[in-house]
Each structure stands twice: as C-alpha cells, then as structure tokens.
Design a protein around this motif. Structure first.
Motif, PDB file in Angstrom:
ATOM      1  N   ASN A   1      30.071 -33.103 -35.535  1.00 56.80           N
ATOM      2  CA  ASN A   1      31.275 -33.434 -36.130  1.00 56.80           C
ATOM      3  C   ASN A   1      32.299 -32.254 -35.894  1.00 56.80           C
ATOM      4  O   ASN A   1      33.523 -32.442 -35.726  1.00 56.80           O
ATOM      5  CB  ASN A   1      31.083 -33.868 -37.506  1.00 56.80           C
ATOM      6  CG  ASN A   1      30.759 -35.059 -37.985  1.00 56.80           C
ATOM      7  OD1 ASN A   1      30.712 -36.010 -37.240  1.00 56.80           O
ATOM      8  ND2 ASN A   1      30.190 -35.427 -39.034  1.00 56.80           N
ATOM      9  N   THR A   2      31.637 -31.154 -35.808  1.00 58.87           N
ATOM     10  CA  THR A   2      32.390 -29.910 -35.395  1.00 58.87           C
ATOM     11  C   THR A   2      32.942 -30.019 -34.066  1.00 58.87           C
ATOM     12  O   THR A   2      33.991 -29.577 -33.923  1.00 58.87           O
ATOM     13  CB  THR A   2      31.257 -28.682 -35.646  1.00 58.87           C
ATOM     14  OG1 THR A   2      31.046 -28.603 -36.919  1.00 58.87           O
ATOM     15  CG2 THR A   2      32.266 -27.341 -35.209  1.00 58.87           C
ATOM     16  N   GLU A   3      32.295 -30.103 -33.177  1.00 54.17           N
ATOM     17  CA  GLU A   3      32.669 -30.339 -31.898  1.00 54.17           C
ATOM     18  C   GLU A   3      33.556 -31.815 -31.680  1.00 54.17           C
ATOM     19  O   GLU A   3      34.424 -31.612 -30.918  1.00 54.17           O
ATOM     20  CB  GLU A   3      31.395 -30.948 -30.805  1.00 54.17           C
ATOM     21  CG  GLU A   3      30.502 -29.581 -30.540  1.00 54.17           C
ATOM     22  CD  GLU A   3      31.131 -28.578 -29.867  1.00 54.17           C
ATOM     23  OE1 GLU A   3      32.179 -28.711 -28.878  1.00 54.17           O
ATOM     24  OE2 GLU A   3      31.095 -27.328 -30.473  1.00 54.17           O
ATOM     25  N   PHE A   4      33.593 -32.666 -32.334  1.00 52.64           N
ATOM     26  CA  PHE A   4      34.234 -33.632 -32.574  1.00 52.64           C
ATOM     27  C   PHE A   4      35.673 -33.418 -33.058  1.00 52.64           C
ATOM     28  O   PHE A   4      36.610 -33.684 -32.392  1.00 52.64           O
ATOM     29  CB  PHE A   4      33.876 -35.028 -33.441  1.00 52.64           C
ATOM     30  CG  PHE A   4      34.563 -36.207 -33.357  1.00 52.64           C
ATOM     31  CD1 PHE A   4      35.403 -36.724 -32.503  1.00 52.64           C
ATOM     32  CD2 PHE A   4      34.716 -36.884 -34.484  1.00 52.64           C
ATOM     33  CE1 PHE A   4      36.077 -37.856 -32.414  1.00 52.64           C
ATOM     34  CE2 PHE A   4      35.247 -38.164 -34.507  1.00 52.64           C
ATOM     35  CZ  PHE A   4      36.044 -38.645 -33.608  1.00 52.64           C
ATOM     36  N   ASP A   5      35.863 -32.556 -34.119  1.00 53.67           N
ATOM     37  CA  ASP A   5      36.926 -31.932 -34.613  1.00 53.67           C
ATOM     38  C   ASP A   5      37.571 -31.094 -33.972  1.00 53.67           C
ATOM     39  O   ASP A   5      38.993 -31.353 -33.705  1.00 53.67           O
ATOM     40  CB  ASP A   5      36.483 -31.293 -35.710  1.00 53.67           C
ATOM     41  CG  ASP A   5      37.590 -30.590 -36.461  1.00 53.67           C
ATOM     42  OD1 ASP A   5      38.447 -31.104 -37.248  1.00 53.67           O
ATOM     43  OD2 ASP A   5      38.006 -29.256 -36.531  1.00 53.67           O
ATOM     44  N   ARG A   6      36.845 -30.272 -33.131  1.00 53.11           N
ATOM     45  CA  ARG A   6      37.606 -29.477 -31.724  1.00 53.11           C
ATOM     46  C   ARG A   6      38.451 -30.316 -30.763  1.00 53.11           C
ATOM     47  O   ARG A   6      39.484 -30.006 -30.432  1.00 53.11           O
ATOM     48  CB  ARG A   6      36.660 -28.755 -31.031  1.00 53.11           C
ATOM     49  CG  ARG A   6      36.383 -27.590 -31.943  1.00 53.11           C
ATOM     50  CD  ARG A   6      35.354 -26.507 -31.199  1.00 53.11           C
ATOM     51  NE  ARG A   6      34.956 -25.403 -32.046  1.00 53.11           N
ATOM     52  CZ  ARG A   6      33.315 -25.306 -31.896  1.00 53.11           C
ATOM     53  NH1 ARG A   6      32.709 -26.298 -31.765  1.00 53.11           N
ATOM     54  NH2 ARG A   6      32.946 -24.452 -32.872  1.00 53.11           N
ATOM     55  N   SER A   7      37.695 -31.499 -30.494  1.00 58.00           N
ATOM     56  CA  SER A   7      38.297 -32.399 -29.599  1.00 58.00           C
ATOM     57  C   SER A   7      39.396 -33.107 -30.081  1.00 58.00           C
ATOM     58  O   SER A   7      40.465 -33.136 -29.404  1.00 58.00           O
ATOM     59  CB  SER A   7      37.066 -33.246 -29.207  1.00 58.00           C
ATOM     60  OG  SER A   7      37.746 -34.620 -28.300  1.00 58.00           O
ATOM     61  N   LEU A   8      39.146 -33.566 -31.480  1.00 62.02           N
ATOM     62  CA  LEU A   8      40.486 -34.194 -32.031  1.00 62.02           C
ATOM     63  C   LEU A   8      41.723 -33.406 -32.070  1.00 62.02           C
ATOM     64  O   LEU A   8      42.873 -33.661 -31.859  1.00 62.02           O
ATOM     65  CB  LEU A   8      40.225 -34.639 -33.226  1.00 62.02           C
ATOM     66  CG  LEU A   8      39.280 -35.888 -33.437  1.00 62.02           C
ATOM     67  CD1 LEU A   8      38.547 -35.930 -35.116  1.00 62.02           C
ATOM     68  CD2 LEU A   8      39.636 -37.074 -32.942  1.00 62.02           C
ATOM     69  N   ARG A   9      41.487 -32.180 -32.702  1.00 60.75           N
ATOM     70  CA  ARG A   9      42.654 -31.125 -32.874  1.00 60.75           C
ATOM     71  C   ARG A   9      42.967 -30.819 -31.187  1.00 60.75           C
ATOM     72  O   ARG A   9      44.353 -30.458 -31.170  1.00 60.75           O
ATOM     73  CB  ARG A   9      42.258 -30.006 -33.524  1.00 60.75           C
ATOM     74  CG  ARG A   9      41.809 -30.278 -34.808  1.00 60.75           C
ATOM     75  CD  ARG A   9      41.434 -29.003 -35.861  1.00 60.75           C
ATOM     76  NE  ARG A   9      40.908 -29.449 -37.133  1.00 60.75           N
ATOM     77  CZ  ARG A   9      41.563 -29.946 -38.207  1.00 60.75           C
ATOM     78  NH1 ARG A   9      42.854 -29.816 -37.908  1.00 60.75           N
ATOM     79  NH2 ARG A   9      40.871 -30.404 -39.310  1.00 60.75           N
TER      80      ARG A   9
ATOM     81  N   ARG B   1      43.624 -32.880 -28.897  1.00 60.53           N
ATOM     82  CA  ARG B   1      44.294 -34.094 -28.763  1.00 60.53           C
ATOM     83  C   ARG B   1      45.580 -34.052 -29.271  1.00 60.53           C
ATOM     84  O   ARG B   1      46.621 -34.624 -28.822  1.00 60.53           O
ATOM     85  CB  ARG B   1      43.733 -35.330 -28.728  1.00 60.53           C
ATOM     86  CG  ARG B   1      42.551 -35.405 -27.679  1.00 60.53           C
ATOM     87  CD  ARG B   1      41.343 -36.528 -28.170  1.00 60.53           C
ATOM     88  NE  ARG B   1      42.013 -37.821 -28.289  1.00 60.53           N
ATOM     89  CZ  ARG B   1      41.261 -38.717 -29.036  1.00 60.53           C
ATOM     90  NH1 ARG B   1      40.126 -38.635 -29.319  1.00 60.53           N
ATOM     91  NH2 ARG B   1      41.784 -40.083 -29.122  1.00 60.53           N
ATOM     92  N   ASN B   2      45.284 -33.654 -30.641  1.00 62.20           N
ATOM     93  CA  ASN B   2      46.608 -33.796 -31.608  1.00 62.20           C
ATOM     94  C   ASN B   2      46.368 -32.805 -32.866  1.00 62.20           C
ATOM     95  O   ASN B   2      45.355 -33.073 -33.506  1.00 62.20           O
ATOM     96  CB  ASN B   2      47.047 -35.232 -32.303  1.00 62.20           C
ATOM     97  CG  ASN B   2      48.190 -35.407 -32.918  1.00 62.20           C
ATOM     98  OD1 ASN B   2      48.539 -34.570 -33.848  1.00 62.20           O
ATOM     99  ND2 ASN B   2      48.852 -36.538 -32.804  1.00 62.20           N
ATOM    100  N   ALA B   3      47.124 -32.005 -32.847  1.00 62.69           N
ATOM    101  CA  ALA B   3      46.894 -30.872 -34.009  1.00 62.69           C
ATOM    102  C   ALA B   3      47.013 -31.177 -35.264  1.00 62.69           C
ATOM    103  O   ALA B   3      46.330 -30.611 -36.140  1.00 62.69           O
ATOM    104  CB  ALA B   3      48.009 -29.774 -33.517  1.00 62.69           C
ATOM    105  N   SER B   4      47.472 -32.412 -35.493  1.00 65.53           N
ATOM    106  CA  SER B   4      47.573 -32.909 -36.945  1.00 65.53           C
ATOM    107  C   SER B   4      46.452 -33.808 -37.162  1.00 65.53           C
ATOM    108  O   SER B   4      46.062 -34.539 -38.378  1.00 65.53           O
ATOM    109  CB  SER B   4      48.845 -33.789 -37.146  1.00 65.53           C
ATOM    110  OG  SER B   4      48.949 -34.948 -36.300  1.00 65.53           O
ATOM    111  N   TRP B   5      45.365 -34.009 -36.284  1.00 63.61           N
ATOM    112  CA  TRP B   5      44.292 -34.910 -36.383  1.00 63.61           C
ATOM    113  C   TRP B   5      43.070 -33.809 -36.809  1.00 63.61           C
ATOM    114  O   TRP B   5      43.205 -32.588 -36.866  1.00 63.61           O
ATOM    115  CB  TRP B   5      43.843 -35.706 -35.209  1.00 63.61           C
ATOM    116  CG  TRP B   5      44.701 -36.616 -34.940  1.00 63.61           C
ATOM    117  CD1 TRP B   5      46.046 -37.022 -35.317  1.00 63.61           C
ATOM    118  CD2 TRP B   5      44.660 -37.490 -33.687  1.00 63.61           C
ATOM    119  NE1 TRP B   5      46.669 -37.910 -34.800  1.00 63.61           N
ATOM    120  CE2 TRP B   5      45.681 -38.337 -33.659  1.00 63.61           C
ATOM    121  CE3 TRP B   5      43.703 -37.676 -32.606  1.00 63.61           C
ATOM    122  CZ2 TRP B   5      46.112 -39.293 -32.690  1.00 63.61           C
ATOM    123  CZ3 TRP B   5      43.884 -38.623 -31.605  1.00 63.61           C
ATOM    124  CH2 TRP B   5      44.988 -39.528 -31.795  1.00 63.61           C
ATOM    125  N   GLY B   6      41.875 -34.404 -37.272  1.00 65.23           N
ATOM    126  CA  GLY B   6      40.726 -33.546 -37.575  1.00 65.23           C
ATOM    127  C   GLY B   6      39.721 -34.110 -38.396  1.00 65.23           C
ATOM    128  O   GLY B   6      40.299 -35.121 -39.388  1.00 65.23           O
TER     129      GLY B   6
END
Length: 200
Positions: free
Chosen positions: A149-157, A159-164
């Motif tokens: 999930n930590t890696e997923f969070d980095r990937s999401l942010r 792509r879009n800084a407002s995601w996570g």
C-alpha cells in the motif's frame, strides 16, 4: 457492440465475493442501494444479482464508465439493476435523493479529498437514521499499512498529487463531522479493508 463498450477491472474479479460476503451481513433485505463510482459496472452486476430484493443504482462521473455500466447491465438483464446515472461525489447536488444504503468501492484513494468529503455529505443527506455507508479500499490505520500500500500510495501521488491511500482516522473524523459513526472495520484480501459507517 455491447462487449466493446464493457470495461474490465481485474481487481473486481478478485474482490467481489469478499465484498458480497460483508454486505450480506450489513445490507437491508429490501430497499435501495446507491453505488458511488461504479467504474466498469462489474460490481453492480455481481451485487445486484446477489441481492435480488434490493434495487441497485449504479453511478459514475465518467461517460466511458457509464457506457460500460450500461453494457454490463444490458447483458445481465437483472430486474433490480437500474440504469446508471452520472454523479460526481463532490457535488453538493446528487440525482438521487434517498437510499437505504450507500456503497463506495475503491474511490477514496483515486480521487481528491474533496470527493471523500462530498461522499460523506451526500450520504448523510440521503440515508435514513442508522443507514449504512460502506467503503472499500486500502487504508493507512494509525500510521501503519502494508508495504504494498505504501508503494501504491507513491504511485497514486505520482499520477495525481491529490490522490493517495488515506489515513482511516482522517476518514473517521470527517465521517463523524458529517454525522456518521464507525460501526466496523473488517480486514479484506490484498491489504484492503471494509469500512462500515452508520448515520447517526
């Protein structure tokens, strides 16, 4: 033609049964369910089939997703699965004014925080007292989450800084401000959680 319009999310095939099992214990036997951010429409078809006594209303803000939902719905031909509606969770006005439960799967981490706040406000407007708001997805809980999930969070942010991946306590605090209490947190496969909120 319908098949060409249908989107497919591989994660849906993996998580739909665990989600169904949780909802089987939490949804009312009859009434209506509003699904927010229905995406491909695969969950809507699976869950409408699993709960024939409930009128299932899928929604999404995206036109491509709405076309996919409509294609899955046409193929399934379920009498309790309603035609999809365009709905932006962050909007102060929704096209649905009442529901017995609200279900939102895998939206909170791939949308701005304003969408979560809008989801909570909208659900509070349309749900009856003790009505269920069901959330599913990855969360950080008290600062802790799985490495994936930590890696997923980095990937999401990235792509879009407002995601996570959100801190559950932040969601819980915002939910309480909207009039909800946390009824249950259930560990799910692939480092996800089911979050059951009840309207006060």
């Amino acid at each position: 033609m319908l098949d060409a319009m249908k989107q497919r999310a591989p994660a849906t095939e993996r998580n739909r049964e665990p989600i169904r099992a949780v909802l089987a214990r939490a949804l009312p036997a009859t009434g209506s369910v509003l699904e927010i951010a229905s995406g491909s429409g695969q969950h809507a078809v699976h869950l409408a089939a699993a709960f024939p006594g409930v009128a299932w209303q899928p929604t999404d803000p995206d036109a491509t997703a709405l076309a996919s939902i409509a294609a899955w719905r046409a193929e399934a031909a379920l009498p309790n699965l309603r035609a999809p509606l365009q709905l932006d969770a962050s909007s102060p006005s929704w096209p649905v004014t009442a529901a017995d439960a609200v279900v939102c799967i895998n939206m909170i981490h791939i949308s701005p925080w304003a969408a979560t706040l809008g989801l909570l406000a909208g659900a509070a407007r349309i749900l009856p007292p003790a009505g269920l708001l069901y959330l599913y997805g990855p969360y950080v809980i008290d600062g802790v989450t799985a490495p994936s999930n930590t890696e997923f969070d980095r990937s999401l942010r990235g792509r879009n800084a407002s995601w996570g991946v959100r801190e559950l306590r932040d969601v819980e605090t915002a939910a309480a401000a909207a009039g909800f209490s946390l009824a249950d947190t259930i560990v799910m496969p692939a480092n996800n959680h089911s979050i059951l909120l009840r309207r006060g």
